[in-house]
Design a protein around this motif. Structure first.
Motif, short mmCIF file in Angstrom:
data_model
loop_
_atom_site.label_atom_id
_atom_site.label_comp_id
_atom_site.label_asym_id
_atom_site.label_seq_id
_atom_site.Cartn_x
_atom_site.Cartn_y
_atom_site.Cartn_z
N GLN A 1 0.70 -1.16 0.03
CA GLN A 1 -0.04 0.13 -0.09
C GLN A 1 0.98 1.32 0.03
O GLN A 1 0.38 2.23 0.58
CB GLN A 1 -0.82 0.02 1.27
N GLY A 2 2.03 1.25 -0.60
CA GLY A 2 2.64 2.29 -0.85
C GLY A 2 3.66 2.75 0.53
O GLY A 2 4.17 3.80 0.48
N ARG A 3 3.87 1.72 1.24
CA ARG A 3 4.47 2.15 2.54
C ARG A 3 5.46 0.77 3.09
O ARG A 3 5.24 -0.21 2.65
CB ARG A 3 3.58 2.10 3.80
N ALA A 4 6.38 1.16 3.67
CA ALA A 4 7.45 0.03 4.33
C ALA A 4 7.62 0.41 5.68
O ALA A 4 7.95 1.59 5.97
CB ALA A 4 8.69 -0.07 3.31
N THR A 5 7.87 -0.48 6.51
CA THR A 5 8.57 -0.28 7.99
C THR A 5 9.86 -0.46 8.03
O THR A 5 10.40 -1.36 7.67
CB THR A 5 7.50 -1.16 8.96
N VAL A 6 10.51 0.55 8.43
CA VAL A 6 11.96 0.49 8.81
C VAL A 6 12.56 0.86 10.05
O VAL A 6 11.44 1.24 11.00
CB VAL A 6 12.77 1.41 7.57
N GLU A 7 13.48 0.44 10.39
CA GLU A 7 14.23 1.06 11.91
C GLU A 7 15.49 1.72 11.64
O GLU A 7 16.25 1.45 10.86
CB GLU A 7 14.44 -0.17 12.60
N LEU A 8 15.48 2.87 12.17
CA LEU A 8 16.63 3.58 11.88
C LEU A 8 17.09 4.18 13.40
O LEU A 8 16.28 5.01 13.88
CB LEU A 8 16.57 4.70 11.04
N GLY A 9 18.35 4.06 13.78
CA GLY A 9 18.99 4.67 15.03
C GLY A 9 17.81 4.28 16.32
O GLY A 9 17.49 5.18 17.42
N GLY A 10 17.50 3.16 16.34
CA GLY A 10 16.61 2.58 17.29
C GLY A 10 15.05 2.99 17.17
O GLY A 10 14.38 2.64 18.15
N LYS A 11 14.46 3.69 16.16
CA LYS A 11 13.61 4.08 16.23
C LYS A 11 12.66 3.43 14.75
O LYS A 11 13.47 3.39 13.87
CB LYS A 11 13.25 5.62 15.72
N PHE B 1 9.75 3.32 12.18
CA PHE B 1 8.65 4.13 11.32
C PHE B 1 8.30 3.81 10.06
O PHE B 1 9.22 2.72 9.63
CB PHE B 1 8.91 5.69 11.47
N VAL B 2 7.77 4.46 9.52
CA VAL B 2 7.17 3.93 8.21
C VAL B 2 7.40 5.12 6.90
O VAL B 2 7.38 6.29 7.47
CB VAL B 2 5.39 3.96 8.21
N ILE B 3 8.00 4.50 5.79
CA ILE B 3 8.42 5.39 4.70
C ILE B 3 7.52 5.32 3.62
O ILE B 3 6.68 4.20 3.39
CB ILE B 3 9.77 5.21 4.51
N GLY B 4 7.24 6.35 2.47
CA GLY B 4 6.73 6.09 1.33
C GLY B 4 7.51 5.65 0.20
O GLY B 4 9.01 5.30 0.75
N SER B 5 7.09 5.55 -0.68
CA SER B 5 8.01 5.05 -1.72
C SER B 5 9.11 5.94 -2.27
O SER B 5 9.87 5.66 -3.28
CB SER B 5 6.97 4.68 -3.15
N ASP B 6 8.74 7.12 -1.67
CA ASP B 6 9.79 8.27 -2.07
C ASP B 6 10.96 8.41 -0.78
O ASP B 6 11.94 9.17 -0.90
CB ASP B 6 9.31 9.62 -2.04
N GLY B 7 10.72 7.41 -0.08
CA GLY B 7 11.83 7.30 1.03
C GLY B 7 11.59 8.17 2.27
O GLY B 7 12.16 8.11 3.17
N GLN B 8 10.46 8.91 2.17
CA GLN B 8 10.19 10.06 3.24
C GLN B 8 9.39 9.44 4.29
O GLN B 8 8.41 8.68 3.96
CB GLN B 8 9.62 11.25 2.88
N PRO B 9 9.62 9.92 5.41
CA PRO B 9 8.68 9.18 6.50
C PRO B 9 7.11 9.52 6.42
O PRO B 9 6.94 10.54 5.90
CB PRO B 9 9.23 9.93 7.78
N LEU B 10 6.32 8.92 6.73
CA LEU B 10 4.80 8.88 6.61
C LEU B 10 4.25 9.15 8.05
O LEU B 10 4.64 8.43 8.96
CB LEU B 10 4.43 7.78 5.87
N THR B 11 3.16 9.81 8.18
CA THR B 11 2.38 9.93 9.21
C THR B 11 1.06 9.33 9.13
O THR B 11 0.44 9.06 10.24
CB THR B 11 2.56 11.36 9.96
#
Length: 270
Positions: free
Chosen positions: A103-113, A115-125
């Motif tokens: 659905q255009g989203r992927a869950t990632v982990e960075l620096g212990g956090k 969050f979800v990013i979109g297909s452009d690599g930007q965090p989503l809310t």
């Protein structure tokens, strides 16, 4: 006569030009976004192959995931990033963990956090669109008698399955049902015939991939069910993940991972 010599000379130049062009190396056809690529392992290195198991994207990674919605996670060392089907980077290789897109989203982990990013690599809310609820009896109705259960098809068939099972679950496609007697599971088709005997420890389907190619387990070994209700693969893997975008990740008895396609073909070379 001079006119004839001129024409003859002109034809010679044309023929020489054609010969030179025919001797030039031909470029390989470019990979299109619509072509299916499958993660391919050779030894400890990973790239991507086409449906004929020919390497398309080079063995440049320590681990890779399947292409889902045109993007795939890749790992170099301990960090993950995303690429598109041409091999171009969609994000930096910077994440500690990375999952498949959906659905255009992927869950990632960075620096212990996490969050979800979109297909452009930007965090989503914004939250994802809610998934449609599925009716687990969409192909018919359960029939109960003296503690046992049968099934009456109302979609695509008028078959009635006898009340001889302890549990029946709808597979939501191709008229297939999961049936249990005691601790063992099997598969029935829309005609009420067993396509897989009631002899397996577990058969697991997931709504995330439309319930396609369920994982079958017996005595700690795993394989997959095909769309006809038979075995797509032998039960020889020590771990098997659900199919995603027509490929599935498995672990072999020697502890190595690789991918299968929806025809059961293995995409790795030791």
């Amino acid at each position: 006569m001079r006119g004839f010599q001129f024409i003859l000379g002109w034809w010679r130049q044309v023929l020489v030009g054609l010969l030179v062009v025919s001797m030039l190396p031909r470029e390989a056809p470019a990979q299109t976004a619509g072509a299916r690529l499958v993660p391919f392992r050779q030894g400890t290195r990973w790239g991507y192959a086409d449906a004929q198991r020919r390497l398309v994207l080079p063995l440049a990674y320590d681990e890779v995931g399947p292409f889902v919605e045109g993007a795939a996670w890749v790992r170099q060392g301990l960090l993950y990033g995303y690429i598109d089907t041409t091999g171009h980077a969609l994000t930096l290789v910077q994440y500690n963990r990375a999952g498949n897109f959906g659905q255009g989203r992927a869950t990632v982990e960075l620096g212990g956090k996490t969050f979800v990013i979109g297909s452009d690599g930007q965090p989503l809310t914004a939250p994802p669109e809610p998934e449609l609820e599925t009716d687990y009896l969409e192909q018919g109705d359960l029939v109960r008698r003296q503690g046992k259960v049968g099934f009456r098809f109302t979609a695509g068939s008028n078959t009635v399955v006898p009340t001889e099972y302890d549990e029946i679950r709808d597979l939501h496609h191709d008229g297939l049902l999961l049936v249990r007697q005691g601790p063992k599971w099997g598969v029935l088709n829309g005609k009420g015939k067993l396509t897989l005997p009631v002899a397996y420890d577990a058969i697991r389907a997931t709504a995330a991939n439309g319930f396609a190619y369920p994982v079958v387990e017996l005595a700690g070994r795993f394989g997959y069910l095909d769309d006809k209700g038979g075995l797509l693969t032998k039960l020889k893997y020590t771990a098997a993940e659900p199919f995603a975008a027509e490929v599935a990740r498995v672990t072999t008895p020697d502890g190595k991972t690789g991918y299968l396609d929806n025809r059961g073909r293995e995409y790795w070379q030791e």
